[in-house]
Design a protein around this motif. Structure first.
Motif, PDB file in Angstrom:
ATOM      1  N   UNK A 153       0.838  -1.204   0.000  1.00  0.00           N
ATOM      2  CA  UNK A 153       0.000   0.000   0.000  1.00  0.00           C
ATOM      3  C   UNK A 153       0.868   1.247   0.000  1.00  0.00           C
TER       4      UNK A 153
ATOM      5  N   UNK B 100     -10.618   9.371  -7.583  1.00  0.00           N
ATOM      6  CA  UNK B 100     -11.238   9.036  -6.304  1.00  0.00           C
ATOM      7  C   UNK B 100     -12.592   8.405  -6.547  1.00  0.00           C
TER       8      UNK B 100
ATOM      9  N   UNK C 249      -8.374   3.062  -5.279  1.00  0.00           N
ATOM     10  CA  UNK C 249      -7.799   2.810  -3.951  1.00  0.00           C
ATOM     11  C   UNK C 249      -8.374   1.568  -3.283  1.00  0.00           C
ATOM     12  N   UNK C 250      -9.716   1.383  -3.263  1.00  0.00           N
ATOM     13  CA  UNK C 250     -10.218   0.113  -2.703  1.00  0.00           C
ATOM     14  C   UNK C 250      -9.710  -1.092  -3.499  1.00  0.00           C
TER      15      UNK C 250
ATOM     16  N   UNK D 234      -6.311  -1.803  -2.351  1.00  0.00           N
ATOM     17  CA  UNK D 234      -6.357  -2.440  -1.029  1.00  0.00           C
ATOM     18  C   UNK D 234      -6.617  -3.933  -1.183  1.00  0.00           C
TER      19      UNK D 234
ATOM     20  N   UNK E 272     -17.495   5.217   0.994  1.00  0.00           N
ATOM     21  CA  UNK E 272     -16.063   4.919   1.062  1.00  0.00           C
ATOM     22  C   UNK E 272     -15.802   3.757   2.009  1.00  0.00           C
ATOM     23  N   UNK E 273     -16.474   3.772   3.166  1.00  0.00           N
ATOM     24  CA  UNK E 273     -16.290   2.679   4.118  1.00  0.00           C
ATOM     25  C   UNK E 273     -16.843   1.373   3.545  1.00  0.00           C
ATOM     26  N   UNK E 274     -17.969   1.471   2.810  1.00  0.00           N
ATOM     27  CA  UNK E 274     -18.545   0.260   2.206  1.00  0.00           C
ATOM     28  C   UNK E 274     -17.558  -0.349   1.211  1.00  0.00           C
TER      29      UNK E 274
ATOM     30  N   UNK F 243     -14.254  -0.115   1.182  1.00  0.00           N
ATOM     31  CA  UNK F 243     -13.143  -0.769   1.883  1.00  0.00           C
ATOM     32  C   UNK F 243     -13.636  -2.060   2.547  1.00  0.00           C
ATOM     33  N   UNK F 244     -14.836  -1.991   3.156  1.00  0.00           N
ATOM     34  CA  UNK F 244     -15.406  -3.193   3.773  1.00  0.00           C
ATOM     35  C   UNK F 244     -15.603  -4.303   2.752  1.00  0.00           C
ATOM     36  N   UNK F 245     -16.069  -3.935   1.553  1.00  0.00           N
ATOM     37  CA  UNK F 245     -16.263  -4.942   0.508  1.00  0.00           C
ATOM     38  C   UNK F 245     -14.932  -5.516   0.044  1.00  0.00           C
TER      39      UNK F 245
ATOM     40  N   UNK G 262     -12.443  -6.024   1.900  1.00  0.00           N
ATOM     41  CA  UNK G 262     -12.092  -7.014   2.928  1.00  0.00           C
ATOM     42  C   UNK G 262     -12.936  -8.278   2.752  1.00  0.00           C
ATOM     43  N   UNK G 263     -14.238  -8.117   2.484  1.00  0.00           N
ATOM     44  CA  UNK G 263     -15.118  -9.286   2.301  1.00  0.00           C
ATOM     45  C   UNK G 263     -14.681 -10.095   1.073  1.00  0.00           C
TER      46      UNK G 263
ATOM     47  N   UNK H 243     -11.707 -10.229  -0.168  1.00  0.00           N
ATOM     48  CA  UNK H 243     -10.465 -10.888   0.195  1.00  0.00           C
ATOM     49  C   UNK H 243     -10.749 -12.135   1.027  1.00  0.00           C
TER      50      UNK H 243
END
Lengths: 220, 169
Positions: free
Chosen positions: B11, B69, B74-75, B78, B135-137, B139-141, B143-144, B146
């Motif tokens: 990152x 953006x 960026x997500x 990640x 934005x949080x969704x 990043x959360x997705x 992670x899910x 992954x």
């Protein structure tokens, strides 16, 4: 009459040596993957939904406590850095409201030149905190582990915020515009962690990975 | 621990490269314009008289410019960094990266269309949904996705080591 001791079969010297040599440790079979690899898809989906709901709820909470939180952010900055700076660094409320609710003022003591930089407690502190809280509480593990992750993670997160307060004046002081300097590097790091689309989530995600996967695996 | 620090290094490299890249916006302009056209097309399919001019989607009462953006790079970075840092064979990582990238791009399109609709009908909530919730969704997705890839990538090993365990992925 035959001596009982003489009836013990004698080993060849080489075999006897091998029998006495220390055995290499037995290799344990690899353990099956645990943790996130075994969470059922339905539980993963429900955890994600819980994460979204928690995060949205914390954003709603911010509409109620946002002003107080900004004040606390500035007070933390002044307590950590401002008080010991002999009047050369302070965090103030900007005259014009908006997303940037904090103004960092750094004064060059040699010529009293001031530099003012707009900061946002929302992006630098509240968003990472809310994200981490939602992530920790929504992780599909035992509740004891979630609460431990939450407690240690919040502590580590606020240590990270405290460090940022020391870094802000170094990055945004007067006369720090030259490229390829420490100040320029620090500005880049702060830009990533506070101004990019999702950069503010990096440290919370990093802490979450450490507390949910690395630390428990080492304990096992 | 090595995987977590590999993730952090990847990152750091990503942000270092994107921060240093001068004129990067020129490279992304065609993609952002294509995104705007796709959003306008979807909105027209939903009955909204929307059009795209360059990177801007316009509607009689509201317009939205698609900028850096909005591209979900960026997500995506990640997710790719998490997959690359995970201890697995590269042949298992490659399909995961491709499928995850397509999924994140699809979710991003849904995000942009929903943001436009929020801008048209619920304008006061646009900023908080744009800059916080979605934005949080994303990043959360990431992670899910992954976690889902980890389950897929380790299903063979789990069956081999524990054949009686229920399959979860």
């Amino acid at each position: 009459m035959e001596n009982a001791a003489d009836s013990t079969p004698k080993l060849h010297p080489q075999a006897e040596h091998r029998a006495r040599a220390p055995r290499p440790p037995e290799r344990l079979p690899p353990s099956p993957p645990t943790g996130i690899a075994t969470v059922p898809p339905r539980a993963l989906a429900l955890s994600f939904l819980l994460f979204v709901l928690l995060f949205a709820a914390l954003l709603v909470v911010e509409t109620l406590i946002g002003t107080s939180y900004s004040r606390l952010f500035r007070a933390m900055g002044n307590a950590m850095v401002g008080l010991g700076s002999h009047g050369t660094v302070w965090f103030a409320q900007p005259e014009v409201g908006g997303e940037h609710d904090t103004e960092l003022v750094v004064v060059d003591p040699a010529n009293r030149v001031q530099r003012r930089t707009q900061l946002s407690s929302h992006r630098h502190a509240y968003l990472p905190t809310a994200f981490f809280v939602a992530l920790a509480l929504a992780t599909p593990v035992r509740w004891g582990m979630r609460l431990r992750c939450l407690a240690w993670g919040l502590l580590a997160l606020h240590v990270y915020f405290a460090l940022k307060f020391f870094i802000f004046p170094l990055a945004y002081g007067p006369g720090t515009d030259a490229p390829w300097t420490l100040a320029a590097g620090l500005r880049s790091v702060l830009w990533v962690l506070g101004a990019t689309t999702v950069g503010w989530s990096l440290v919370p995600v990093f802490l979450w990975l450490l507390l949910v996967f690395v630390v428990p695996a080492r304990r096992r | 621990m090595k995987a977590v620090f590999t993730f952090a290094v990847l990152m750091g490299l990503f942000y270092g490269l994107t921060h240093m890249a001068r004129g990067g916006d020129v490279v992304f302009q065609p993609y952002l314009a294509a995104l705007a056209r796709a959003i306008a097309a979807i909105l027209r399919a939903l009955g909204y008289d929307a059009s795209a001019a360059g990177t801007t989607v316009t509607y009689p009462d509201f317009s939205m410019q698609i900028v850096r953006g909005c591209d979900a790079i960026e997500p995506l970075a990640t997710f790719v960094a998490a997959v690359l840092a995970s201890p697995a064979r590269f042949l298992l990582k490659l399909p995961g990266i491709i499928v995850g990238a397509v999924a994140i791009a699809g979710v991003n399109l849904v995000r942009l269309v929903s943001l436009f609709l929020v801008g048209v009908h619920y304008r006061p909530y646009f900023d908080v949904i744009h800059e916080g919730v979605w934005q949080a969704i994303l990043v959360g997705l990431a992670i899910v996705f992954w976690a889902s890839w980890i389950q897929w990538a380790t299903r063979g090993e789990r069956r081999r080591l524990d054949p009686e365990a229920p399959s979860s992925g």
